[in-house]
Design a protein around this motif. Structure first.
Motif, mmCIF file in Angstrom:
data_model
loop_
_atom_site.group_PDB
_atom_site.id
_atom_site.type_symbol
_atom_site.label_atom_id
_atom_site.label_comp_id
_atom_site.label_asym_id
_atom_site.label_seq_id
_atom_site.Cartn_x
_atom_site.Cartn_y
_atom_site.Cartn_z
ATOM 1 N N SER A 79 0.861 -1.194 0.000
ATOM 2 C CA SER A 79 0.000 0.000 0.000
ATOM 3 C C SER A 79 0.896 1.243 0.000
ATOM 4 O O SER A 79 1.483 1.520 1.028
ATOM 5 C CB SER A 79 -0.893 0.013 1.237
ATOM 6 O OG SER A 79 -1.650 -1.169 1.282
ATOM 7 N N PHE A 80 1.110 1.947 -1.071
ATOM 8 C CA PHE A 80 0.445 1.804 -2.356
ATOM 9 C C PHE A 80 1.482 1.939 -3.457
ATOM 10 O O PHE A 80 1.758 3.038 -3.923
ATOM 11 C CB PHE A 80 -0.620 2.909 -2.526
ATOM 12 C CG PHE A 80 -1.672 2.829 -1.437
ATOM 13 C CD1 PHE A 80 -2.729 1.936 -1.555
ATOM 14 C CD2 PHE A 80 -1.592 3.629 -0.305
ATOM 15 C CE1 PHE A 80 -3.693 1.849 -0.562
ATOM 16 C CE2 PHE A 80 -2.567 3.530 0.699
ATOM 17 C CZ PHE A 80 -3.619 2.639 0.567
ATOM 18 N N HIS A 106 -3.599 -7.023 -3.034
ATOM 19 C CA HIS A 106 -3.429 -6.119 -4.176
ATOM 20 C C HIS A 106 -3.561 -6.910 -5.463
ATOM 21 O O HIS A 106 -3.740 -8.124 -5.452
ATOM 22 C CB HIS A 106 -2.040 -5.471 -4.135
ATOM 23 C CG HIS A 106 -1.804 -4.617 -2.934
ATOM 24 N ND1 HIS A 106 -2.320 -3.352 -2.806
ATOM 25 C CD2 HIS A 106 -1.114 -4.850 -1.794
ATOM 26 C CE1 HIS A 106 -1.945 -2.851 -1.635
ATOM 27 N NE2 HIS A 106 -1.212 -3.742 -1.005
ATOM 28 N N CYS A 141 -2.808 -1.895 -10.052
ATOM 29 C CA CYS A 141 -3.451 -2.701 -9.020
ATOM 30 C C CYS A 141 -4.937 -2.759 -9.335
ATOM 31 O O CYS A 141 -5.582 -1.729 -9.474
ATOM 32 C CB CYS A 141 -3.229 -2.059 -7.653
ATOM 33 S SG CYS A 141 -4.033 -2.966 -6.313
ATOM 34 N N GLU A 143 -7.144 -4.642 -7.474
ATOM 35 C CA GLU A 143 -7.927 -5.072 -6.302
ATOM 36 C C GLU A 143 -8.031 -3.843 -5.404
ATOM 37 O O GLU A 143 -7.007 -3.242 -5.060
ATOM 38 C CB GLU A 143 -7.184 -6.164 -5.528
ATOM 39 C CG GLU A 143 -6.950 -7.443 -6.300
ATOM 40 C CD GLU A 143 -8.124 -8.408 -6.213
ATOM 41 O OE1 GLU A 143 -8.939 -8.278 -5.276
ATOM 42 O OE2 GLU A 143 -8.221 -9.273 -7.094
ATOM 43 N N TYR A 144 -9.239 -3.494 -5.010
ATOM 44 C CA TYR A 144 -9.369 -2.327 -4.149
ATOM 45 C C TYR A 144 -8.614 -2.581 -2.844
ATOM 46 O O TYR A 144 -8.836 -3.566 -2.153
ATOM 47 C CB TYR A 144 -10.834 -1.999 -3.851
ATOM 48 C CG TYR A 144 -10.893 -0.755 -3.019
ATOM 49 C CD1 TYR A 144 -10.671 0.495 -3.597
ATOM 50 C CD2 TYR A 144 -11.083 -0.822 -1.642
ATOM 51 C CE1 TYR A 144 -10.657 1.632 -2.828
ATOM 52 C CE2 TYR A 144 -11.074 0.321 -0.860
ATOM 53 C CZ TYR A 144 -10.863 1.544 -1.462
ATOM 54 O OH TYR A 144 -10.827 2.680 -0.694
ATOM 55 N N CYS A 145 -7.689 -1.671 -2.520
ATOM 56 C CA CYS A 145 -6.801 -1.933 -1.387
ATOM 57 C C CYS A 145 -6.720 -0.763 -0.417
ATOM 58 O O CYS A 145 -5.908 -0.760 0.496
ATOM 59 C CB CYS A 145 -5.407 -2.293 -1.894
ATOM 60 S SG CYS A 145 -4.704 -1.075 -3.020
ATOM 61 N N HIS A 149 -5.453 3.308 -3.628
ATOM 62 C CA HIS A 149 -5.593 2.269 -4.659
ATOM 63 C C HIS A 149 -5.451 2.812 -6.089
ATOM 64 O O HIS A 149 -4.712 2.258 -6.894
ATOM 65 C CB HIS A 149 -6.950 1.580 -4.486
ATOM 66 C CG HIS A 149 -7.371 0.764 -5.660
ATOM 67 N ND1 HIS A 149 -6.742 -0.410 -6.012
ATOM 68 C CD2 HIS A 149 -8.337 0.967 -6.599
ATOM 69 C CE1 HIS A 149 -7.328 -0.884 -7.107
ATOM 70 N NE2 HIS A 149 -8.284 -0.077 -7.471
ATOM 71 N N MET A 152 -1.994 3.391 -7.296
ATOM 72 C CA MET A 152 -1.042 2.287 -7.175
ATOM 73 C C MET A 152 -0.677 1.804 -8.577
ATOM 74 O O MET A 152 -1.238 0.858 -9.110
ATOM 75 C CB MET A 152 -1.647 1.159 -6.330
ATOM 76 C CG MET A 152 -0.634 0.073 -6.017
ATOM 77 S SD MET A 152 -1.214 -1.027 -4.731
ATOM 78 C CE MET A 152 -0.054 -2.379 -4.939
#
Ligand code: CUA
Length: 160
Positions: A79-80, A106, A141, A143-145, A149, A152
């Motif tokens: 992150s991130f 991620h 990325c 995938e919501y992280c 996000h 990223m």
């Protein structure tokens, strides 16, 4: 008597047919696995203590290593962002990525390729890819992280 033998014969033939069918299915499965292995389907390459990703082992030192005519890349998705911050490869050479996360889940998607990996803390994803076309490839990325996000993003460079 004759009738019984006839039934037995049919029964045997059915078994032989069944056996051959199973062997055929087996061969097709093995062939399929061989075709898809060494492809871009990520496979689990082991587990790692997520809390030690940053401090121990290969991921503590994210890098691209040249091994003979190929590359091995140890990548952290965190992150991130991604480490190493920039990766360079020569076109036409196989790259094997090992990827994991020290924090949350991620994604590791490389645009204009079929590389698309879920990066799960504590799990090492492994995949191989050969970049044929020189240029810059964005890594994103998917995938919501968390709050960062959308930013990223990283890149890798493929040289001729
Ligand atoms: Cu990392 Cu979204």
């Amino acid at each position: 008597m004759e009738h019984n033998e006839h039934i037995l014969e049919r029964y045997e033939r059915a078994w032989i047919f069944f056996g051959l069918a199973m062997i055929t299915v087996f061969i097709i499965l093995i062939g399929y696995m061989m075709l898809t292995m060494g492809n871009t389907n990520p496979v689990g390459a082991g587990r790692i203590d997520a809390t030690k990703v940053r401090t121990e082992g290969n991921f503590a030192n994210p890098r691209v290593e040249q091994v003979g005519n190929e590359y091995v890349a140890y990548v952290q998705g965190f992150s991130f962002g991604y480490l190493p911050a920039e990766m360079k490869f020569k076109a036409g050479r196989k790259v094997t990525f090992y990827i994991t996360s020290p924090d949350v889940q991620h994604g590791f998607q490389v645009e204009n390729t079929n590389i698309n990996v879920q990066v799960i803390p504590g799990e090492i994803a492994k995949l191989s890819y050969t970049f044929e076309k020189p240029g810059e490839y964005r890594i994103i990325c998917n995938e919501y992280c968390g709050i960062g996000h959308a930013n990223m993003i990283s890149k890798l460079i493929v040289e001729p």
